[in-house]
Design a protein around this motif. Structure first.
Motif, PDB file in Angstrom:
ATOM      1  N   THR A   1     -52.528  29.320 -46.158  1.00 23.59           N
ATOM      2  CA  THR A   1     -52.430  29.598 -47.684  1.00 23.59           C
ATOM      3  C   THR A   1     -51.410  28.949 -48.114  1.00 23.59           C
ATOM      4  O   THR A   1     -50.256  28.915 -47.367  1.00 23.59           O
ATOM      5  N   PHE A   2     -51.233  28.564 -49.186  1.00 24.65           N
ATOM      6  CA  PHE A   2     -49.660  28.010 -49.900  1.00 24.65           C
ATOM      7  C   PHE A   2     -49.601  28.401 -51.215  1.00 24.65           C
ATOM      8  O   PHE A   2     -50.398  28.911 -51.767  1.00 24.65           O
ATOM      9  N   ASP A   3     -48.433  28.134 -51.611  1.00 26.26           N
ATOM     10  CA  ASP A   3     -48.018  28.280 -53.055  1.00 26.26           C
ATOM     11  C   ASP A   3     -47.100  27.074 -53.275  1.00 26.26           C
ATOM     12  O   ASP A   3     -46.518  26.387 -52.458  1.00 26.26           O
ATOM     13  N   PHE A   4     -46.931  26.748 -54.567  1.00 29.70           N
ATOM     14  CA  PHE A   4     -46.478  25.229 -54.869  1.00 29.70           C
ATOM     15  C   PHE A   4     -44.667  25.520 -54.917  1.00 29.70           C
ATOM     16  O   PHE A   4     -44.100  24.498 -55.315  1.00 29.70           O
ATOM     17  N   ASN A   5     -44.402  26.661 -54.565  1.00 26.28           N
ATOM     18  CA  ASN A   5     -42.892  26.785 -54.510  1.00 26.28           C
ATOM     19  C   ASN A   5     -42.536  26.617 -52.787  1.00 26.28           C
ATOM     20  O   ASN A   5     -41.362  26.410 -52.700  1.00 26.28           O
ATOM     21  N   LYS A   6     -43.398  26.341 -52.078  1.00 26.54           N
ATOM     22  CA  LYS A   6     -43.243  25.841 -50.625  1.00 26.54           C
ATOM     23  C   LYS A   6     -43.953  24.461 -50.504  1.00 26.54           C
ATOM     24  O   LYS A   6     -45.105  24.341 -50.652  1.00 26.54           O
ATOM     25  N   SER A   7     -42.861  23.370 -50.393  1.00 24.83           N
ATOM     26  CA  SER A   7     -43.538  22.133 -50.708  1.00 24.83           C
ATOM     27  C   SER A   7     -43.826  21.413 -49.392  1.00 24.83           C
ATOM     28  O   SER A   7     -44.408  20.382 -49.410  1.00 24.83           O
ATOM     29  N   GLU A   8     -43.655  22.014 -48.131  1.00 28.16           N
ATOM     30  CA  GLU A   8     -44.279  21.454 -46.910  1.00 28.16           C
ATOM     31  C   GLU A   8     -44.810  22.328 -45.889  1.00 28.16           C
ATOM     32  O   GLU A   8     -44.393  23.681 -45.901  1.00 28.16           O
ATOM     33  N   ILE A   9     -45.998  22.014 -45.548  1.00 24.34           N
ATOM     34  CA  ILE A   9     -46.970  22.947 -44.614  1.00 24.34           C
ATOM     35  C   ILE A   9     -47.061  22.280 -43.162  1.00 24.34           C
ATOM     36  O   ILE A   9     -47.641  20.949 -43.331  1.00 24.34           O
ATOM     37  N   ILE A  10     -47.037  22.738 -41.918  1.00 23.76           N
ATOM     38  CA  ILE A  10     -47.387  22.121 -40.838  1.00 23.76           C
ATOM     39  C   ILE A  10     -48.647  22.638 -40.368  1.00 23.76           C
ATOM     40  O   ILE A  10     -48.856  23.913 -40.281  1.00 23.76           O
ATOM     41  N   PHE A  11     -49.719  21.951 -40.028  1.00 23.10           N
ATOM     42  CA  PHE A  11     -50.882  22.420 -39.606  1.00 23.10           C
ATOM     43  C   PHE A  11     -50.811  22.181 -38.022  1.00 23.10           C
ATOM     44  O   PHE A  11     -50.974  21.168 -37.421  1.00 23.10           O
ATOM     45  N   GLU A  12     -50.450  23.147 -37.380  1.00 26.87           N
ATOM     46  CA  GLU A  12     -50.175  23.097 -35.759  1.00 26.87           C
ATOM     47  C   GLU A  12     -51.562  22.724 -34.957  1.00 26.87           C
ATOM     48  O   GLU A  12     -51.310  21.672 -34.277  1.00 26.87           O
ATOM     49  N   LYS A  13     -52.270  23.141 -35.185  1.00 31.95           N
ATOM     50  CA  LYS A  13     -53.620  22.884 -34.628  1.00 31.95           C
ATOM     51  C   LYS A  13     -54.201  21.602 -34.606  1.00 31.95           C
ATOM     52  O   LYS A  13     -54.524  20.920 -33.556  1.00 31.95           O
ATOM     53  N   LEU A  14     -54.118  21.071 -35.741  1.00 35.89           N
ATOM     54  CA  LEU A  14     -54.865  19.833 -35.913  1.00 35.89           C
ATOM     55  C   LEU A  14     -53.708  18.607 -36.234  1.00 35.89           C
ATOM     56  O   LEU A  14     -53.988  17.478 -36.290  1.00 35.89           O
ATOM     57  N   LYS A  15     -52.523  19.190 -36.003  1.00 32.08           N
ATOM     58  CA  LYS A  15     -51.328  18.350 -36.182  1.00 32.08           C
ATOM     59  C   LYS A  15     -51.177  17.396 -37.316  1.00 32.08           C
ATOM     60  O   LYS A  15     -51.380  16.086 -37.378  1.00 32.08           O
TER      61      LYS A  15
END
Length: 779
Positions: free
Chosen positions: A39-53
C-alpha cells in the motif's frame, strides 16, 4: 538521458493529492508467479519490495487537469535479467459505473466482473477486437485513455504517447466499491547502458464531478496533448489531404480528379535526379521498409507453384547466415534487387549486424518465404508467370535503432529515400514487421532509449521490436522537419498507438474495407483525429477490379469517418482509370472537406432516432464544420444540433440548403432522408462563411480548366478545342478577382463551347464547368 519527454515531468512536481481511498502496487514475477503487494501514498516517495527485491520511487505532479504519476523501479537482486508485471490498484467506495470501451459503446458494470477492452466483441466482430491487440502474445490497450462514469461522477485514466510501453487498463467492481487498474509489462537488464537494471512507467488519473464518456475524454486528451495530434506538418505548407496510391503516372489524364496526396514510388537515384514532379502529384514519397531486409535464397526441395505451399517453407537461422555471408562477398558494385540505391554487399553487412533474435537461443528472425520477381519491370501476367522462378526471398527482421554503431538500417533507408525532387518518406509494413516480433539479441540492448519488456511465452526479458521502430521514427521525424519533408506510412494497430505523433499521412492498411469491422477505423481515427488517414484497396483498380457497383458502397461507408479510399497500382490501365473516375469526381471533394477539417469526437449533435449515426468534423467559428450522417435503415430522421448561433445548413452532396427550425435558444433541428448504406455530408456555417466557401470552390474548378488549357501533355491540341482555349485564356486568367455573378456569367459562356468538344477533353471540361455552377447556383 532518455529521448522520451516524460522525464521532463520530473521537474514539474507539486503537492497535488489523489482523492481515492487507497492505492496498492503489486509486483508479479511472471516466471515464478511470486507476487508482492504494498500500500502506498504519494507523500512517501520510496518503497522497498523485500521479497522480490525491487526499489520503487514515486513522483507525482500536475499536468493540465491530470494527476500524473511517474513510477521508477530498480532491480536490487543479483539476477541480471528480470521480467516483471507491475499493477497499480486504485480503490474507491463508489459503484454503479458505466465502462466505456470505445467512442460508440459502453456497458453498466456488474459486481464481480473485471472490465477490459478485449472482453467485448459485437455480433459482427466474433474473432477480433481492435481495442486490445496481441503483441506477440502480449495484450496492449490501443487507446491511451479509459473511462468509467455515472450521472454525478467520472474517472479518466491512461498513459502518454511519448512514454511507450506495453500497457493494459482495467476496471473491477464489487458491492463494496470499484478498483481502477493500470498494468504494464517490464523488463530489467544490466545490458541497457542508459538505464541499467531500471524500468519506469507513467500514468495519469482524473476525477470529474459530472458524467464523462469516451468522446469527452478524448477531446480533453487532444487538448492537453496537442503535439501528439496536430496536423502541423501538412496543412499550411501547400500540402493537401488526399488518398494514397502506388506508382501513379504523370501522363494520367486529369489526375486531380483522384485527389492523390501521397504517390508511393520506388526509383533508382539516377532516375530520381531526372524526374520532374507535377504540382498535382505531391507529396511524392519514396518507399522503404526499414524494419527488415529481403534476402535472396535458393528454392526449397519439393517447392510447387501454389501459393499455399510457399508459406510452408520457413527459413532457418543457418540458411540466413549462410546466404547473408554469401551476399556480403559478392561484387561490391552489384546493386541490390530490393533496396535499389544500395549494393547487395552493404545491405547484407547491415543485416548481419542488425538482424534480431526471435528467441533466447539466438535464432535470427525472418518473416516468410515469398517468390522472387521484379515487379517494377513486369506486367500482371508476367508476375503470375514469375511464381516459377528458381529463387525466393525472405524478410529478415532488423533492428532499425539509429544509435547502432556504424552504417546501420536507419542510414540505409535514408540512402534509399533521400532523393532529389521527393517530398517525403513512405514507410511500409509498420504493422507487419514492426509489432509482431521480440528482440532477444542482447548486444543490441545497450542502444535502447525505451525500457524493455518480456516475452509472453518465454517470460524472458526482451526488447519488443516496435520499440526499435519508434526510436527510428523519432529521429526520422526530426530529419524530415529539417528537410521540410513528410512521413507517410502503411500501418495498423497497435503500432499506430505510439507512432501516430511522428506520422503525417497514415495508411490504414491494404484492404477491402467492406471485409473489416468498422470499429477498426474508429480506433485509428481516434488516434489521428486531425491527420490524413487513407486505406489502399487493390480491388478498385487491379485486374480483379470490382468496379463499378462496389465502389460507391465503400466510399459511402468510409466517408462517415473521413478515411480516404486509396487505389492500387493500376494506373497503366487507361480503361480502368476512366471507369472509376466518375466515382472519384463525386466523392473525393467530400473527403477533402471533412478530412482537412479534422475529426471532433464530441459531435454537439444527436438524433432521437437510434438508427441515425452522426460524426462531426471541424468547428463553426473556423468556417469548416461538417456533420456526416448515416441511417442504417434508410428512414427519415431528425438531426438536432446544439448551437445558439444563426447558421446555414447545406447538403454538400445535393448542393442545396437544408431548412431547419429552432427548438430552443441552444438547439436547432433539421431532417434528412439518407438512403440505406449512404452518408450525408452537411456543412454548418455562418452565411458569410458559406458564401465565401462556395465561391472559392467554384473558382477552384474554373482554375482547373484554366490550367488544363496550358498542359499539353494532358489536353488535346485539336481544332475543336481552340474556341474553349480562347475563351478560357481571355476570361479565366484573373478568375480570383471575379464576383459570384461574374463567375456564373463566365461559366454559362464557356459551357456550350466545351460541350461541343469531342473526346475526354470535352467530357472533363464539361464536368469542371458544371461542377463550378453547382457551387455557384446549387443543384
Amino acid at each position: 538521458m532518455l529521448k522520451w519527454t516524460f522525464v521532463i515531468l520530473l521537474l514539474l512536481l507539486s503537492m497535488i493529492s489523489f482523492s481515492f481511498e487507497k492505492y496498492e502496487l503489486t509486483l508479479l514475477d511472471p516466471k515464478t508467479n511470486v507476487f508482492e503487494t504494498k500500500t502506498f501514498d504519494f507523500n512517501k516517495s520510496e518503497i522497498i519490495f523485500e521479497k522480490l527485491k525491487y526499489k520503487v520511487t514515486l513522483d507525482k505532479n500536475k499536468y493540465h487537469n491530470y494527476d500524473t504519476a511517474l513510477v521508477t523501479l530498480e532491480n536490487l537482486s543479483f539476477e541480471k535479467d528480470r521480467a516483471l508485471v507491475a499493477k497499480v490498484h486504485i480503490f474507491s467506495s463508489k459503484t454503479g459505473y458505466n465502462w466505456h470501451y470505445d467512442v460508440t459503446k459502453s456497458t453498466l458494470c456488474e459486481p464481480g466482473k473485471t472490465y477490459f477492452e478485449c472482453d467485448y466483441y459485437s455480433d459482427d466482430e466474433p474473432t477480433y477486437n481492435p481495442w486490445v491487440i496481441d503483441l506477440n502474445g502480449r495484450s496492449q490497450s490501443v487507446l491511451p485513455v479509459s473511462v468509467i462514469s455515472k450521472s454525478d461522477s467520472s474517472v479518466i485514466w491512461g498513459y502518454f504517447l511519448d512514454s511507450p510501453g506495453v500497457y493494459r487498463m482495467k476496471y473491477r467492481e464489487s458491492e463494496q466499491g470499484g478498483v481502477i487498474v493500470f498494468e504494464t509489462d517490464l523488463g530489467f537488464s544490466d545490458k541497457t547502458d542508459k538505464f541499467p537494471n531500471i524500468n519506469m512507467f507513467r500514468f495519469f488519473i482524473e476525477e470529474k464531478d459530472n458524467e464523462f464518456d469516451m468522446r469527452h475524454a478524448l477531446k480533453e486528451y487532444y487538448q492537453n496533448n496537442p503535439d501528439y495530434f496536430e496536423d502541423k506538418n501538412v496543412l499550411g505548407k501547400g500540402r493537401e489531404h488526399g488518398a494514397w496510391t502506388l506508382w501513379m503516372r504523370s501522363n494520367v489524364f486529369a489526375p486531380w480528379d483522384f485527389h492523390i496526396a501521397y504517390n508511393q514510388i520506388q526509383l533508382k537515384r539516377e532516375d530520381a535526379e531526372n524526374k520532374k514532379t507535377d504540382e498535382w502529384q505531391g507529396p511524392l514519397t519514396s518507399y522503404t521498409e526499414p524494419w527488415g531486409y529481403y534476402q535472396m535464397f535458393p528454392p526449397k526441395e519439393g517447392f510447387t507453384k501454389t501459393q499455399d505451399n510457399l508459406d510452408l517453407h520457413q527459413v532457418e537461422s543457418k540458411d540466413i547466415l549462410r546466404m547473408l555471408k554469401k551476399s556480403s562477398e559478392v561484387d561490391p558494385s552489384l546493386i541490390d534487387t530490393y533496396v535499389i540505391n544500395m549494393t547487395q554487399k552493404v545491405c547484407a553487412e547491415v543485416a548481419l549486424k542488425t538482424a534480431i533474435y526471435y528467441n533466447p537461443q539466438g535464432d535470427l528472425c525472418s518473416y516468410k518465404w515469398q517468390p522472387c520477381y521484379n515487379a517494377r519491370e513486369m506486367t500482371r501476367e508476367e508476375e503470375i508467370e514469375a511464381w516459377g522462378y528458381p529463387y525466393f526471398y525472405s524478410m529478415i527482421v532488423e533492428n532499425c535503432d539509429p544509435d547502432i554503431e556504424g552504417f546501420n538500417r536507419y542510414d540505409m533507408s535514408l540512402t534509399e529515400c533521400d532523393l532529389p525532387n521527393f517530398d517525403g518518406y513512405q514507410l511500409d509494413s509498420l504493422a507487419d514487421f514492426a509489432t509482431h516480433q521480440d528482440n532477444y539479441r542482447k548486444e543490441q540492448w545497450k542502444y535502447a532509449d525505451i525500457p524493455l519488456s518480456f516475452g509472453a511465452e518465454t517470460k524472458e526479458v526482451t526488447q519488443p521490436h516496435y520499440y526499435n521502430c519508434l526510436e527510428y521514427l523519432y529521429k526520422l521525424r526530426k530529419h524530415a522537419d529539417e528537410q521540410n519533408r513528410v512521413i507517410a506510412s502503411n500501418t495498423w494497430m497497435p503500432f499506430i498507438t505510439f507512432s501516430a505523433p511522428y506520422l503525417d499521412y497514415i495508411g490504414a492498411g491494404e484492404s477491402d474495407v467492406t471485409q473489416y469491422p468498422f470499429r477498426w477505423y474508429y480506433a485509428m481515427r481516434s488516434l489521428v483525429p486531425y491527420k490524413n488517414l487513407s486505406y489502399l484497396d487493390y480491388s478498385i483498380q487491379m485486374n480483379d477490379c470490382d468496379y463499378p457497383e462496389n465502389i460507391p458502397v465503400k466510399m459511402e461507408k468510409m466517408l462517415f469517418l473521413g478515411v480516404w479510399p486509396g487505389t492500387g497500382n493500376g494506373w497503366h490501365f487507361p480503361e480502368k482509370v476512366e471507369a472509376i473516375r466518375p466515382y472519384y469526381q463525386k466523392y473525393m471533394p467530400l473527403f477533402k472537406y471533412i478530412s482537412e477539417a479534422g475529426w471532433e469526437p464530441v459531435t454537439e449533435a444527436y438524433s432521437p432516432n437510434s438508427d441515425i449515426e452522426i460524426e462531426r468534423f471541424g468547428n463553426l467559428d473556423k468556417g469548416n464544420m461538417y456533420l456526416t450522417v448515416r441511417n442504417s435503415k434508410g428512414e427519415l430522421g431528425d438531426v438536432i444540433l446544439k448551437t445558439d448561433k444563426e447558421v446555414v445548413v447545406y447538403n454538400m452532396k445535393l448542393f442545396l440548403p437544408i431548412p431547419y427550425k429552432r427548438l430552443s435558444s441552444q438547439e436547432i433541428s433539421f431532417s434528412l432522408l439518407p438512403r440505406k448504406g449512404t452518408t450525408e455530408v452537411v456543412k454548418v456555417a455562418y452565411k458569410e462563411d458559406l458564401d465565401a466557401f462556395l465561391l472559392k470552390e467554384a473558382k477552384h474548378y474554373i482554375n482547373l480548366l484554366n490550367d488544363l488549357t496550358d498542359t499539353k501533355q494532358v489536353w488535346s491540341d485539336d481544332e475543336s478545342f481552340k474556341p474553349v482555349k480562347e475563351i478560357v485564356q481571355d476570361k479565366c486568367l484573373d478568375v480570383e478577382s471575379l464576383s459570384r455573378d461574374e463567375c456564373i456569367s463566365l461559366c454559362n459562356k464557356i459551357l456550350p463551347n466545351v460541350k461541343n468538344v469531342e473526346g475526354k477533353c470535352g467530357v472533363e471540361a464539361t464536368y469542371l464547368i458544371e461542377t463550378a455552377l453547382k457551387y455557384l447556383v446549387g443543384n
